[in-house]
Design a protein around this motif. Structure first.
Motif, PDB file in Angstrom:
ATOM      1  N   ILE A   1       8.503   4.610   2.943  1.00  0.00           N
ATOM      2  CA  ILE A   1       8.161   5.163   1.821  1.00  0.00           C
ATOM      3  C   ILE A   1       6.783   5.887   1.813  1.00  0.00           C
ATOM      4  O   ILE A   1       6.797   6.860   1.107  1.00  0.00           O
ATOM      5  N   SER A   2       5.859   5.358   2.648  1.00  0.00           N
ATOM      6  CA  SER A   2       4.663   6.220   3.047  1.00  0.00           C
ATOM      7  C   SER A   2       5.012   7.481   3.091  1.00  0.00           C
ATOM      8  O   SER A   2       4.214   8.356   2.519  1.00  0.00           O
TER       9      SER A   2
ATOM     10  N   VAL B   1       6.147   9.411  -0.103  1.00  0.00           N
ATOM     11  CA  VAL B   1       5.019   9.718  -1.137  1.00  0.00           C
ATOM     12  C   VAL B   1       4.135  10.495  -0.605  1.00  0.00           C
ATOM     13  O   VAL B   1       3.805  11.383  -1.396  1.00  0.00           O
ATOM     14  N   LEU B   2       3.515  10.586   0.731  1.00  0.00           N
ATOM     15  CA  LEU B   2       2.876  11.621   1.227  1.00  0.00           C
ATOM     16  C   LEU B   2       3.425  12.870   1.144  1.00  0.00           C
ATOM     17  O   LEU B   2       2.726  14.133   0.860  1.00  0.00           O
TER      18      LEU B   2
ATOM     19  N   LEU C   1       0.835  -1.176   0.043  1.00  0.00           N
ATOM     20  CA  LEU C   1       0.177   0.013   0.039  1.00  0.00           C
ATOM     21  C   LEU C   1       0.759   1.222  -0.002  1.00  0.00           C
ATOM     22  O   LEU C   1       0.383   2.399  -0.432  1.00  0.00           O
ATOM     23  N   SER C   2       1.915   1.077   0.598  1.00  0.00           N
ATOM     24  CA  SER C   2       2.722   2.299   0.616  1.00  0.00           C
ATOM     25  C   SER C   2       3.140   3.241  -0.624  1.00  0.00           C
ATOM     26  O   SER C   2       3.477   4.157  -0.783  1.00  0.00           O
ATOM     27  N   PHE C   3       2.989   2.293  -1.803  1.00  0.00           N
ATOM     28  CA  PHE C   3       3.383   2.854  -3.170  1.00  0.00           C
ATOM     29  C   PHE C   3       2.169   3.558  -3.770  1.00  0.00           C
ATOM     30  O   PHE C   3       2.388   3.985  -4.886  1.00  0.00           O
TER      31      PHE C   3
ATOM     32  N   GLY D   1      -1.425   2.323   4.564  1.00  0.00           N
ATOM     33  CA  GLY D   1      -0.020   1.300   4.479  1.00  0.00           C
ATOM     34  C   GLY D   1       0.947   1.855   5.700  1.00  0.00           C
ATOM     35  O   GLY D   1       1.308   1.007   6.406  1.00  0.00           O
ATOM     36  N   LEU D   2       0.818   3.332   6.014  1.00  0.00           N
ATOM     37  CA  LEU D   2       1.292   3.440   7.205  1.00  0.00           C
ATOM     38  C   LEU D   2       0.812   3.008   8.568  1.00  0.00           C
ATOM     39  O   LEU D   2       1.580   2.824   9.511  1.00  0.00           O
TER      40      LEU D   2
ATOM     41  N   SER E   1      -1.105   5.243   0.534  1.00  0.00           N
ATOM     42  CA  SER E   1      -0.165   5.115   1.657  1.00  0.00           C
ATOM     43  C   SER E   1      -0.345   5.750   2.924  1.00  0.00           C
ATOM     44  O   SER E   1       0.258   4.763   4.036  1.00  0.00           O
TER      45      SER E   1
ATOM     46  N   ALA F   1       7.764   0.235   4.629  1.00  0.00           N
ATOM     47  CA  ALA F   1       6.485   0.691   4.207  1.00  0.00           C
ATOM     48  C   ALA F   1       6.333   2.179   4.915  1.00  0.00           C
ATOM     49  O   ALA F   1       5.957   3.101   4.475  1.00  0.00           O
TER      50      ALA F   1
ATOM     51  N   TYR G   1      -2.350   7.719  -2.292  1.00  0.00           N
ATOM     52  CA  TYR G   1      -3.269   8.305  -0.799  1.00  0.00           C
ATOM     53  C   TYR G   1      -3.138   7.145  -0.190  1.00  0.00           C
ATOM     54  O   TYR G   1      -3.719   7.236   1.099  1.00  0.00           O
TER      55      TYR G   1
END
Length: 307
Positions: free
Chosen positions: A107-108, A111-112, A71-73, A81-82, A78, A104, A76
């Protein structure tokens, strides 16, 4: 590598094997309790078998950590995932690996952060272009009033409710037009007569030279955009017809600034527009998350060509 006895058939089996190749029984490696290791970063965990021996089991990645990493990739998603990664780490299950959860979280956050920067840049660009287009439009209207002949009785009079404009050099608010003064505007007929067809590449290459210029073009409404939480406006992505008679030619960004026309514009409408060129608008492509400048105009009068 060493050989150990299968607990079921007694055959010699490699200690690296997960099951006996002869009978299929699972293979356990027995070590003394002193040799067992219960630390989180060790690739195995230990359990007692009831015979004063410790069975060493290989760790596997936890299901939550795998879900969080995937989910981290996903933009939104992510955020979810976080949260899943944090829950997995809080559980502290020493029988599972949690490396994916740590990855994760990292990466989250990245991405955010990138999504936040992209949204802020898009909003600032849009607000700046709208303000510039409004100021230029007022200046053009003022110039038209000065050049208009006093004998033109067909000119339509409209009262403008002017808003204070922030002077960037002085940092003070000032109003160029008296709020109680009625300002005559160029008539619809005269404005339409002044509109010209200007090539798309000319506008895109030198937008500053044509801001406020009356233009005419025929376009198709391909997307209707809502302003958002702090903007109750409505905007349109439109395309011209191409050489193959497909309405996917040149792309424009349209503001609806009509004064005396309440006709509702719908998606897929084909309209002829008499407008003022407003420079360029920065749009963000959803698929690639990249920014691109698109020529923009303010629609003053519209004729419906086809629905």
């Amino acid at each position: 590598m060493s050989l150990i006895k299968c607990s079921e058939c007694g055959k010699d089996v490699s200690d690296l094997a997960k099951s006996c190749p002869n009978c299929g029984a699972p293979i356990f490696k027995y070590v003394s309790s002193a040799e067992s290791n219960f630390t989180e970063d060790h690739p195995s965990y230990s359990v007692e078998d009831g015979k004063n021996n410790t069975v060493v089991m290989r760790k596997k990645h936890s299901t939550l950590s795998i879900v969080a990493f995937a989910l981290s990739f996903l933009g939104y998603f992510s955020v979810i995932g976080l949260i899943v990664a944090i829950v997995d780490l809080v559980k502290k299950n020493v029988t599972k690996k949690h490396g994916f959860s740590i990855a994760a979280i990292v990466i989250s956050i990245i991405v955010l952060f990138m999504i936040s920067l992209s949204s802020e840049d898009s909003t600032n660009s849009k607000t700046g272009n709208e303000k510039a287009a409004t100021e230029v439009s007022r200046e053009i209207e003022s110039n038209v009033v000065e050049n208009e002949s006093p004998s033109d009785s067909s000119a339509e009079e409209v009262t403008y409710n002017t808003e204070p404009v922030m002077d960037e050099n002085l940092g003070k608010k000032e109003t160029d037009i008296d709020e109680n003064e009625d300002i005559p505007q160029i008539s619809k007929e005269d404005f339409i007569a002044s509109c010209q067809e200007i090539p798309y590449k000319t506008l895109a290459r030198n937008p500053e030279d044509y801001i406020g210029q009356p233009i005419v073009l025929t376009v198709k409404i391909t997307q209707i955009l809502q302003g958002g939480w702090l903007d109750d406006g409505q905007y349109y992505r439109v395309y011209t017809n191409d050489e193959y008679d497909i309405w996917m030619g040149d792309e424009y960004f349209m503001y609806d600034t009509r004064i005396d026309d309440g006709m509702k514009i719908l998606q897929d409408d084909i309209i002829k527009v008499y407008a003022e060129f407003a420079g360029v608008e920065t749009v963000t492509r959803a698929l690639t998350n990249t920014n691109e400048e698109v020529p923009a105009f303010k629609a003053m009068y519209i004729e419906l060509v086809s629905e």
